[in-house]
Design a protein around this motif. Sequence first.
Motif, PDB file in Angstrom:
ATOM      1  N   ARG A   1      -4.096   3.702 -12.521  1.00 43.06           N
ATOM      2  CA  ARG A   1      -3.769   2.289 -12.250  1.00 43.06           C
ATOM      3  C   ARG A   1      -3.146   2.137 -10.862  1.00 43.06           C
ATOM      4  O   ARG A   1      -3.418   1.165 -10.158  1.00 43.06           O
ATOM      5  N   TYR A   2      -2.324   3.102 -10.478  1.00 41.29           N
ATOM      6  CA  TYR A   2      -1.739   3.059  -9.132  1.00 41.29           C
ATOM      7  C   TYR A   2      -2.819   3.298  -8.071  1.00 41.29           C
ATOM      8  O   TYR A   2      -2.790   2.708  -6.992  1.00 41.29           O
ATOM      9  N   PHE A   3      -3.764   4.163  -8.414  1.00 42.62           N
ATOM     10  CA  PHE A   3      -4.837   4.470  -7.473  1.00 42.62           C
ATOM     11  C   PHE A   3      -5.696   3.228  -7.209  1.00 42.62           C
ATOM     12  O   PHE A   3      -6.073   2.957  -6.060  1.00 42.62           O
ATOM     13  N   LEU A   4      -5.980   2.459  -8.263  1.00 47.86           N
ATOM     14  CA  LEU A   4      -6.775   1.234  -8.090  1.00 47.86           C
ATOM     15  C   LEU A   4      -6.033   0.228  -7.216  1.00 47.86           C
ATOM     16  O   LEU A   4      -6.624  -0.401  -6.333  1.00 47.86           O
ATOM     17  N   LEU A   5      -4.721   0.086  -7.463  1.00 47.82           N
ATOM     18  CA  LEU A   5      -3.938  -0.859  -6.656  1.00 47.82           C
ATOM     19  C   LEU A   5      -3.814  -0.363  -5.208  1.00 47.82           C
ATOM     20  O   LEU A   5      -3.797  -1.163  -4.264  1.00 47.82           O
ATOM     21  N   TYR A   6      -3.763   0.942  -5.059  1.00 43.74           N
ATOM     22  CA  TYR A   6      -3.740   1.537  -3.717  1.00 43.74           C
ATOM     23  C   TYR A   6      -5.037   1.202  -2.977  1.00 43.74           C
ATOM     24  O   TYR A   6      -5.012   0.779  -1.804  1.00 43.74           O
ATOM     25  N   LEU A   7      -6.173   1.327  -3.657  1.00 46.02           N
ATOM     26  CA  LEU A   7      -7.460   1.005  -3.030  1.00 46.02           C
ATOM     27  C   LEU A   7      -7.547  -0.478  -2.669  1.00 46.02           C
ATOM     28  O   LEU A   7      -8.035  -0.831  -1.594  1.00 46.02           O
ATOM     29  N   VAL A   8      -7.062  -1.330  -3.577  1.00 44.29           N
ATOM     30  CA  VAL A   8      -7.126  -2.779  -3.333  1.00 44.29           C
ATOM     31  C   VAL A   8      -6.267  -3.151  -2.118  1.00 44.29           C
ATOM     32  O   VAL A   8      -6.711  -3.889  -1.231  1.00 44.29           O
ATOM     33  N   THR A   9      -5.047  -2.629  -2.057  1.00 49.97           N
ATOM     34  CA  THR A   9      -4.174  -2.980  -0.932  1.00 49.97           C
ATOM     35  C   THR A   9      -4.685  -2.374   0.384  1.00 49.97           C
ATOM     36  O   THR A   9      -4.578  -3.001   1.440  1.00 49.97           O
ATOM     37  N   LEU A  10      -5.275  -1.181   0.289  1.00 46.97           N
ATOM     38  CA  LEU A  10      -5.819  -0.538   1.499  1.00 46.97           C
ATOM     39  C   LEU A  10      -7.007  -1.345   2.041  1.00 46.97           C
ATOM     40  O   LEU A  10      -7.100  -1.593   3.251  1.00 46.97           O
ATOM     41  N   SER A  11      -7.887  -1.788   1.135  1.00 50.51           N
ATOM     42  CA  SER A  11      -9.018  -2.629   1.564  1.00 50.51           C
ATOM     43  C   SER A  11      -8.489  -3.944   2.130  1.00 50.51           C
ATOM     44  O   SER A  11      -9.009  -4.457   3.129  1.00 50.51           O
TER      45      SER A  11
ATOM     46  N   LYS B   1       0.834  -1.206   0.000  1.00 50.18           N
ATOM     47  CA  LYS B   1       0.000   0.000   0.000  1.00 50.18           C
ATOM     48  C   LYS B   1       0.871   1.260   0.000  1.00 50.18           C
ATOM     49  O   LYS B   1       0.590   2.214  -0.722  1.00 50.18           O
ATOM     50  N   MET B   2       1.937   1.251   0.824  1.00 54.37           N
ATOM     51  CA  MET B   2       2.800   2.431   0.904  1.00 54.37           C
ATOM     52  C   MET B   2       3.454   2.720  -0.446  1.00 54.37           C
ATOM     53  O   MET B   2       3.631   3.878  -0.829  1.00 54.37           O
ATOM     54  N   TYR B   3       3.801   1.648  -1.158  1.00 58.82           N
ATOM     55  CA  TYR B   3       4.417   1.820  -2.478  1.00 58.82           C
ATOM     56  C   TYR B   3       3.430   2.478  -3.455  1.00 58.82           C
ATOM     57  O   TYR B   3       3.773   3.469  -4.116  1.00 58.82           O
ATOM     58  N   PHE B   4       2.198   1.943  -3.525  1.00 62.93           N
ATOM     59  CA  PHE B   4       1.216   2.506  -4.458  1.00 62.93           C
ATOM     60  C   PHE B   4       0.756   3.899  -4.004  1.00 62.93           C
ATOM     61  O   PHE B   4       0.456   4.757  -4.838  1.00 62.93           O
ATOM     62  N   PHE B   5       0.712   4.100  -2.707  1.00 59.04           N
ATOM     63  CA  PHE B   5       0.374   5.417  -2.158  1.00 59.04           C
ATOM     64  C   PHE B   5       1.419   6.451  -2.607  1.00 59.04           C
ATOM     65  O   PHE B   5       1.073   7.545  -3.064  1.00 59.04           O
TER      66      PHE B   5
END
Length: 339
Positions: free
Chosen positions: A194-204, A113-117
């Motif tokens: 695309r990073y935002f979607l992965l950020y949401l997935v990892t955060l969830s 998450k920190m990476y995609f954030f």
Amino acid sequence: MDFLILFLIYLAVCLFCMVVAIKFSRQSQEFFTRISHYIILVIGPVIPRWLQLAVQLTLHRFVHQRNSFFLVLHLLLEVAVYGEYSWEVYPYCMELRFGHSILLLPYILLLGKMYFFYLCCSRDPGTISPSNHKQLLKVYTYDGILYHQAHICPTCELTKPARSKHCRVCNRCVHRFDHHCVWVNNCIGALNIRYFLLYLVTLSGMAAAVGTVTVRFLVQVALLSNLHQAMYVNADGEHVPVGILYIVQKLFLTFPRILFMLGFTFLIFFLLAGYTAFHFYLLMTNQTSNEWYKHKNSYQCHMDNSRPDKCMQGNTYHRGYLRNVKEIISPETQQKKVR
Ligand SMILES: [Zn+2]
Ligand SMILES: [Zn+2]
């Protein structure tokens, strides 16, 4: 039972705050401007003029310019949840001999998450500049519904490419503009969605993993201490098995911080899961949040039929699910026009 009621009130207040935050996230500028207006109205007569100006200036900067308030708040909330998880849940689970893989999963998701954030915060979302403007004009056709030819951004003084929008907070036009996200203090556009979607997935995933481990720990405690077999004597002098509310209350009294953290994690998970699902729906139908919002308003307009000239026919950029996904993974920046 008092603690249980308090806990439910706490959940309700958290939920209410979240709903208000989401409700006003799109119209945050208007909302905060209105709030600042009322504050000045109330405190005006008793506060010196110079202090009023300072407050107005601070609020103006907070509302109309990029700032890190929500970004810092977001990190502080994470520190609080992971602090509690590491301080209490993790050591207790180690004592109960939980597997290392499930205990470390929240930390692995945190790293992802920190990476995609970081990528969401730092990567250019697709700023339109004089140097790339001509290329971006060729990417999407004007649908004649939401986007029309020869619209010039009065601030950037450039013809708006189809699917672009001027972000008032960042003061720039963004290619395939989705929305301005206060939590990452950046626009979400063609190049960082695309990073935002992965950020949401990892955060969830983080919320789900922390919640799952914590629930498993509490269930284990309840079973080991035979809470589920406990009895109480009712008014008629009969021995009656305790219910689930008693067990929750007992756990709440024994591990108050863990239960508070769990309640918060549940709320965050359901909100995030819903928001993530919404963004995957947009992904599959090739829409941006901005377009979805305008189409929704257009539908309402159609229902009341008050402004037929403003009513729209729908999304014209849908190109099939696979091509829609490909467009997010590999954004269009200079290809031929697509619909
Ligand atoms: Zn602009
Ligand atoms: Zn922005």
